[in-house]
Motif scaffolding. Structure first.
Motif, PDB file in Angstrom:
ATOM      1  N   LEU A 114     -12.167  10.783  24.499  1.00  0.00           N
ATOM      2  CA  LEU A 114     -11.057  10.219  25.131  1.00  0.00           C
ATOM      3  C   LEU A 114     -10.157   9.576  24.466  1.00  0.00           C
ATOM      4  O   LEU A 114      -9.035   9.377  24.599  1.00  0.00           O
ATOM      5  N   THR A 115     -10.762   8.918  23.258  1.00  0.00           N
ATOM      6  CA  THR A 115      -9.648   8.164  22.460  1.00  0.00           C
ATOM      7  C   THR A 115      -8.611   9.281  21.436  1.00  0.00           C
ATOM      8  O   THR A 115      -7.476   8.982  21.641  1.00  0.00           O
ATOM      9  N   GLU A 116      -9.353  10.383  21.406  1.00  0.00           N
ATOM     10  CA  GLU A 116      -8.407  11.217  20.453  1.00  0.00           C
ATOM     11  C   GLU A 116      -7.608  11.876  21.289  1.00  0.00           C
ATOM     12  O   GLU A 116      -6.251  12.030  20.814  1.00  0.00           O
ATOM     13  N   ILE A 117      -7.608  12.058  22.575  1.00  0.00           N
ATOM     14  CA  ILE A 117      -6.553  12.522  23.682  1.00  0.00           C
ATOM     15  C   ILE A 117      -5.428  11.601  24.387  1.00  0.00           C
ATOM     16  O   ILE A 117      -4.613  11.933  25.027  1.00  0.00           O
ATOM     17  N   LEU A 118      -5.624  10.255  23.925  1.00  0.00           N
ATOM     18  CA  LEU A 118      -4.907   9.430  24.302  1.00  0.00           C
ATOM     19  C   LEU A 118      -3.448   9.728  23.841  1.00  0.00           C
ATOM     20  O   LEU A 118      -3.280  10.289  22.709  1.00  0.00           O
ATOM     21  N   THR A 119      -2.434   9.565  24.754  1.00  0.00           N
ATOM     22  CA  THR A 119      -1.044   9.900  24.471  1.00  0.00           C
ATOM     23  C   THR A 119      -0.110   8.832  25.009  1.00  0.00           C
ATOM     24  O   THR A 119      -0.289   8.309  26.100  1.00  0.00           O
ATOM     25  N   PRO A 120       1.117   8.550  24.387  1.00  0.00           N
ATOM     26  CA  PRO A 120       2.065   7.409  24.770  1.00  0.00           C
ATOM     27  C   PRO A 120       2.682   8.045  26.145  1.00  0.00           C
ATOM     28  O   PRO A 120       2.598   9.111  26.535  1.00  0.00           O
ATOM     29  N   SER A 121       2.865   7.138  26.992  1.00  0.00           N
ATOM     30  CA  SER A 121       3.364   7.486  28.279  1.00  0.00           C
ATOM     31  C   SER A 121       4.769   7.844  27.951  1.00  0.00           C
ATOM     32  O   SER A 121       5.586   7.649  26.933  1.00  0.00           O
ATOM     33  N   SER A 122       5.432   8.552  29.169  1.00  0.00           N
ATOM     34  CA  SER A 122       6.733   9.222  29.057  1.00  0.00           C
ATOM     35  C   SER A 122       7.627   8.222  29.255  1.00  0.00           C
ATOM     36  O   SER A 122       7.708   7.184  29.917  1.00  0.00           O
ATOM     37  N   ALA A 123       8.668   8.169  28.255  1.00  0.00           N
ATOM     38  CA  ALA A 123       9.828   7.510  28.338  1.00  0.00           C
ATOM     39  C   ALA A 123      10.643   7.625  29.622  1.00  0.00           C
ATOM     40  O   ALA A 123      11.570   6.876  30.113  1.00  0.00           O
ATOM     41  N   LEU A 124      10.739   8.946  30.138  1.00  0.00           N
ATOM     42  CA  LEU A 124      11.616   9.235  31.182  1.00  0.00           C
ATOM     43  C   LEU A 124      11.315   8.485  32.638  1.00  0.00           C
ATOM     44  O   LEU A 124      12.058   7.966  33.385  1.00  0.00           O
ATOM     45  N   VAL A 125       9.945   8.139  32.664  1.00  0.00           N
ATOM     46  CA  VAL A 125       9.461   7.521  33.977  1.00  0.00           C
ATOM     47  C   VAL A 125       9.043   6.196  33.621  1.00  0.00           C
ATOM     48  O   VAL A 125       8.735   5.311  34.570  1.00  0.00           O
ATOM     49  N   SER A 126       9.096   5.605  32.346  1.00  0.00           N
ATOM     50  CA  SER A 126       9.023   4.030  32.051  1.00  0.00           C
ATOM     51  C   SER A 126       9.789   3.298  32.919  1.00  0.00           C
ATOM     52  O   SER A 126      11.166   3.354  32.873  1.00  0.00           O
ATOM     53  N   GLN A 127       9.340   2.387  33.555  1.00  0.00           N
ATOM     54  CA  GLN A 127       9.980   1.281  34.331  1.00  0.00           C
ATOM     55  C   GLN A 127       9.945   0.008  33.772  1.00  0.00           C
ATOM     56  O   GLN A 127      10.085  -1.038  34.319  1.00  0.00           O
ATOM     57  N   GLY A 128       9.676  -0.256  32.650  1.00  0.00           N
ATOM     58  CA  GLY A 128       9.402  -1.576  31.746  1.00  0.00           C
ATOM     59  C   GLY A 128       7.819  -1.802  31.934  1.00  0.00           C
ATOM     60  O   GLY A 128       7.076  -1.377  32.898  1.00  0.00           O
ATOM     61  N   SER A 129       7.166  -2.473  30.855  1.00  0.00           N
ATOM     62  CA  SER A 129       5.809  -3.020  31.054  1.00  0.00           C
ATOM     63  C   SER A 129       5.796  -4.285  30.507  1.00  0.00           C
ATOM     64  O   SER A 129       6.462  -4.694  29.642  1.00  0.00           O
TER      65      SER A 129
END
Length: 334
Positions: A134-149
């Motif tokens: 599960l660590t290997e398949i971690l992927t950054p979230s999409s910038a298109l739907v990012s609403q700030g974090s």
């Protein structure tokens, strides 16, 4: 200060009262230096047998007795290319998670990721292979739907998982490894990690990124198909730069009472481990380590040493008295 008697508490305190009562009776019948020393020895032995101590000392804990929680920043900035040169930050996080899992072989692991929301990727398990997969398949979230974090968005979820782990296995120390860059893009200020800190027995905050910043590719279409660099609309659509916020990460580390370590390469993880040794598991019902004596500063040996010193004094005094009685008898012999 707490006490951990060497016998069952009711039996220990009953015997202690009898010994103290006997010493007091002798003093009432007649006070002498010898009887005062006897009374002091009884008192010191009783206190030593009660095993007084203070919580907070480091205690060696087997890896199999640990619950290790990884909290991973999956916001678009985790794709910033400034780790160990020009590698994405997330690659450094993945490598460190796997290295830590190897160091804590046999422990139970949980993986929590966060972007605008937090989620449990892997519940507590001793399956290290599942963690690696599960660590290997971690992927950054999409910038298109990012609403700030927010850097604290995983706080409540983490506290819930820590509380559940404490309830099911209160004797297991809980380590928290927070991996991120500290970049706050939500409008609201980060919330404090107060509740989480009370449930954390060790770990570290690992920071990724540089002050120069790194460009971020968009991973909307998956980890195997990184897109173009995320543009900065306020800067003529040039590639946006993500910069590490170490003060923010140090604030989290301070709240959790764990060390902060800036990670610039996959080497030197020892500093994150050597300073992150857990004390015994803390619980809401009892101070750290009170169930088995681990994680305590024991002071019974000081009391026992004092009692031994008085007994040596008494033996020396009796020896001198015996020799004094022998001298007249020796003189009377022809």
């Amino acid at each position: 200060m707490t006490f951990l008697p060497i016998l069952t508490p009711w039996l220990f305190w009953t015997l202690s009262l009898l010994l103290i009562a006997a010493a007091a009776y002798l003093l009432v019948k007649g006070r002498s230096a010898a009887r005062w020393r006897y009374a002091l020895v009884v008192l010191l032995v009783v206190l030593a047998g009660a095993r007084p101590g203070f919580a907070g000392a480091p205690a060696p804990v087997a890896s199999t007795d640990l619950n290790v929680f990884f909290v991973v920043d999956m916001t678009p900035s985790s794709a910033a290319e400034d780790f160990n040169g020009a590698a994405p930050r997330l690659e450094g996080m993945k490598a460190d998670i796997l290295a830590l899992a190897n160091e804590f072989a046999g422990a139970r692991f949980s993986l929590i990721s966060f972007d605008s929301k937090a989620k449990v990727v892997l519940p507590l398990t001793s399956d290290a292979t599942a963690l690696a997969t599960l660590t290997e398949i971690l992927t950054p979230s999409s910038a298109l739907v990012s609403q700030g974090s927010s850097i604290s968005v995983a706080n409540k979820l983490l506290a819930q998982r820590l509380a559940a782990a404490r309830t099911s296995h209160p004797e297991r120390p809980r380590l928290v490894y927070y991996l991120g860059d500290g970049e706050q893009t939500a409008a609201a200020s980060p919330e404090p990690f107060t509740a989480t800190a009370k449930l954390t027995d060790g770990g570290a905050v690992l920071g990724y990124g540089t002050t120069d910043g790194g460009k971020m590719r968009d991973y909307t279409f998956g980890s195997d198909k990184p897109g173009a660099y995320i543009p900065d609309k306020a800067n003529d659509f040039k590639p946006a730069l993500s910069v590490i916020d170490e003060p923010a990460l140090q604030t989290i580390a301070g709240a959790l009472k764990v060390p902060y370590v800036h990670r610039t390469s996959t080497e030197g993880l020892g500093s994150a481990l050597s300073k992150a040794a857990p004390t015994a598991a803390s619980t809401a019902e009892s101070p750290a380590g009170m169930d088995n004596g681990a994680g305590r500063w024991e002071i019974y040996w000081l009391l026992a040493l004092a009692a031994f010193g008085i007994l040596l004094w008494e033996v020396g005094d009796l020896t001198r008295s015996w020799r004094a009685l022998q001298r007249p008898a020796m003189r009377g012999k022809p």
